[in-house]
Enzyme design. Structure first.
Site, PDB file in Angstrom:
ATOM      1  N   GLY A 185      46.581 -19.461  54.412  1.00 34.09           N
ATOM      2  CA  GLY A 185      45.552 -19.221  53.408  1.00 34.09           C
ATOM      3  C   GLY A 185      45.488 -17.808  52.872  1.00 34.09           C
ATOM      4  N   SER A 186      44.356 -17.420  52.354  1.00 33.52           N
ATOM      5  CA  SER A 186      44.041 -16.104  51.830  1.00 33.52           C
ATOM      6  C   SER A 186      43.596 -16.166  50.388  1.00 33.52           C
ATOM      7  CB  SER A 186      45.187 -15.127  52.000  1.00 33.52           C
ATOM      8  OG  SER A 186      44.700 -13.822  51.784  1.00 33.52           O
ATOM      9  N   ARG A 187      44.303 -15.452  49.475  1.00 34.81           N
ATOM     10  CA  ARG A 187      43.766 -15.283  48.129  1.00 34.81           C
ATOM     11  C   ARG A 187      44.884 -15.037  47.118  1.00 34.81           C
ATOM     12  NH1 ARG A 187      39.615 -10.312  46.944  1.00 34.81           N
ATOM     13  NH2 ARG A 187      40.373  -9.777  44.873  1.00 34.81           N
TER      14      ARG A 187
END
Length: 221
Positions: A188-190
């Site tokens: 995940g993350s951005r």
């Protein structure tokens, strides 16, 4: 749906580790304790299912349009603002950021069709994805695509507190197709997208995005 190749090693390692743990539980740790053995098995299955879902790639009808910028990742829109893009454009652009939770699909896709005009990888920290400095201090990539009309769109893969590896499949100078896989952020993350100020934003804060499908903005003619 299929499973992404980036997860092969992790899924195999996880499966082997859980098999060893269950073997130890059955023969040594909880020998004869059926309740404990079943509990370990159930927890193991849940953990393995969570790992597997990180690497799922669902079948989708991708959005293909010359003027539309599609979401490069699944997740929630957390930023829509005019800001100074200091690395490449060195002028103001419209930033749209998508937060990818551990439950989202983690494959990243090219938001437009065009030529890769610029690519950089930066090792860095692993601040939480919503930290104001994550865009400039975390492990990240920067990719700039130029459309056939000469409009440039920049986007960044940004690692977060859980993500420890960013993968990319693009190179400077090569053509890419809208919606094609450009990389992967493990766990995940951005992703940040920068479009021209005169682009028409099609999303609002809190909207849920589907990578390769949802339209973030429409570019000027």
């Amino acid at each position: 749906m299929r499973l992404h190749r980036e997860g092969n090693t992790i899924m195999l390692t996880t499966a082997l580790a859980l098999l060893v743990i269950n073997g130890l539980a059955y023969y040594f740790l909880f020998a004869g304790n059926t309740t404990a053995i079943v509990l370990v098995a159930v927890v193991s299955l849940v953990l393995f299912a969570l790992v597997v879902q990180f690497f799922r790639v669902p079948n989708r009808a991708l959005t293909i349009h010359d003027r539309q910028v599609v979401a490069p990742a699944d997740g929630t829109v957390v930023v829509i603002e005019e800001t100074e893009e200091a690395e490449y454009f060195k002028e103001r652009r419209r930033q749209i950021s998508i937060f990818m939770s551990p439950l989202n699909v983690h494959v990243n896709r090219n938001p437009v069709t065009g030529i890769v005009k610029y690519f950089r990888y930066y090792p860095g920290k692993y601040l939480v994805a919503w930290h104001p400095k994550s865009s400039t201090e975390n492990e990240r990539t920067t990719v700039v695509l130029e459309t056939k009309n000469g409009i440039q769109v920049l986007f960044r893969q940004i690692a977060g507190a859980m993500a420890r590896r960013i993968v990319w499949y693009v190179k400077e100078g090569e053509p890419v197709e809208q919606g094609s896989e450009m990389g992967f952020i493990k766990f995940g993350s951005r992703v940040d997208v920068y479009v021209p100020l005169n682009a028409e934003v099609k999303v609002k804060l809190g909207d849920k995005m589907q990578g390769g499908v949802s339209v973030l903005a429409e570019l000027p003619e």
